[in-house]
Scaffold this motif. Structure first.
Motif, mmCIF file in Angstrom:
data_model
loop_
_atom_site.group_PDB
_atom_site.id
_atom_site.type_symbol
_atom_site.label_atom_id
_atom_site.label_comp_id
_atom_site.label_asym_id
_atom_site.label_seq_id
_atom_site.Cartn_x
_atom_site.Cartn_y
_atom_site.Cartn_z
ATOM 1 N N GLN A 12 23.462 16.027 46.900
ATOM 2 C CA GLN A 12 23.957 15.297 48.055
ATOM 3 C C GLN A 12 23.835 16.161 49.305
ATOM 4 N N SER A 13 23.761 15.494 50.451
ATOM 5 C CA SER A 13 23.701 16.176 51.741
ATOM 6 C C SER A 13 24.779 15.594 52.642
ATOM 7 N N GLY A 14 25.429 16.449 53.408
ATOM 8 C CA GLY A 14 26.464 16.005 54.321
ATOM 9 C C GLY A 14 26.280 16.638 55.687
ATOM 10 N N ALA A 15 26.918 16.053 56.696
ATOM 11 C CA ALA A 15 26.828 16.588 58.049
ATOM 12 C C ALA A 15 28.139 16.355 58.778
ATOM 13 N N TYR A 16 28.470 17.316 59.653
ATOM 14 C CA TYR A 16 29.701 17.184 60.444
ATOM 15 C C TYR A 16 29.603 18.090 61.673
ATOM 16 N N GLN A 17 30.189 17.644 62.775
ATOM 17 C CA GLN A 17 30.272 18.445 63.997
ATOM 18 C C GLN A 17 31.726 18.770 64.282
ATOM 19 N N PHE A 18 32.034 20.057 64.402
ATOM 20 C CA PHE A 18 33.375 20.501 64.779
ATOM 21 C C PHE A 18 33.450 20.666 66.295
ATOM 22 N N VAL A 19 34.540 20.218 66.875
ATOM 23 C CA VAL A 19 34.788 20.408 68.313
ATOM 24 C C VAL A 19 36.023 21.281 68.450
ATOM 25 N N VAL A 20 35.883 22.447 69.084
ATOM 26 C CA VAL A 20 36.967 23.422 69.147
ATOM 27 C C VAL A 20 37.220 23.864 70.596
ATOM 28 N N LYS A 21 38.365 24.488 70.797
ATOM 29 C CA LYS A 21 38.681 25.085 72.074
ATOM 30 C C LYS A 21 37.975 26.418 72.203
ATOM 31 N N VAL A 22 37.457 26.707 73.393
ATOM 32 C CA VAL A 22 36.803 27.999 73.630
ATOM 33 C C VAL A 22 37.486 28.708 74.782
#
Length: 226
Positions: free
Chosen positions: A216-226
């Motif tokens: 299986q293949s998965g994808a995700y984008q994390f959005v964080v404070k910088v």
């Protein structure tokens, strides 16, 4: 020991640029993953719960990098749980010889709320094995890595097994250089246990694809404070 549910943040109901990006990641990384024996070109993409196939963005029309212009919403934080172990080894593959389970490759990005890629962001992953057990004495299925200059990461692992009280999930800590630590979990779409899990948050669903070789293949984008 079961993890205790925590108060959920409001679910994100609209399709954000994160959904567009992660769908494109599944497409644009096909050639690279094929070299590792994983074929993204076959198999159907699993749809997140509550979304019809007609609502899915078409990967063929997507850009391989995030579209910027307005603030992104932060990735929700959820409980760490009782099984975190510090000082995991640095590695992008958690696979070991003889390990049971369905192989899983997760690709994605870490970006700021301004939609800018975060280079050298730390990601620390840990999860249960195929039988739903955590290695609390060693570092099996535990490891950390850093994003590249484009904010991209790749994790090779297995689909975690289930254990009582929880739906299927992978734990993660994400930290931009000199930024705050985000503690969260990644979830799998179309899992029967999602609706019953008090920690589950659909904003943390990965985009998934099944491959012809059974992986299986998965994808995700994390959005964080910088």
């Amino acid at each position: 020991m079961e993890e205790k549910p925590t108060e959920l943040k409001s679910s994100i109901t609209k399709i954000t640029r994160r959904k567009f990006l992660v769908s494109s990641v599944l497409m644009v990384t096909s050639a690279a993953l094929a070299a590792c024996g994983i074929n993204l070109g076959s198999g159907a993409t699993a749809q997140p719960e509550g979304k019809a196939a007609s609502e899915s963005p078409k990967a063929a029309n997507l850009e391989p990098t995030p579209a910027c212009g307005s603030p992104e919403e932060l990735t929700p934080a959820v409980t760490e749980g009782p099984y975190f172990t510090p000082n995991s080894p640095e590695r992008s593959s958690l696979l070991e010889q003889g390990m049971k389970g369905t192989k899983l490759t997760i690709v994605g990005y870490v970006v700021s709320t301004a939609c800018k890629p975060v280079a050298h962001a730390l990601l620390d992953f840990w999860q249960a094995d195929d039988a739903g057990q955590y290695d609390n004495k060693g570092f099996t299925l535990r490891g950390h890595q850093y994003t590249d200059d484009k904010g991209k990461f790749t994790l090779k692992t297995i689909v975690p097994g289930l254990y009582p009280g929880r739906t299927r999930h992978i734990h993660v800590k994400v930290q931009a250089p000199n930024g705050q630590v985000l503690t969260s979990q990644l979830f799998f779409p179309n899992e029967a246990g999602n609706a019953k899990d008090g920690i589950y948050n659909k904003a943390l669903l990965m985009d998934m694809k099944s491959n012809a070789d059974g992986s299986q293949s998965g994808a995700y984008q994390f959005v964080v404070k910088v």
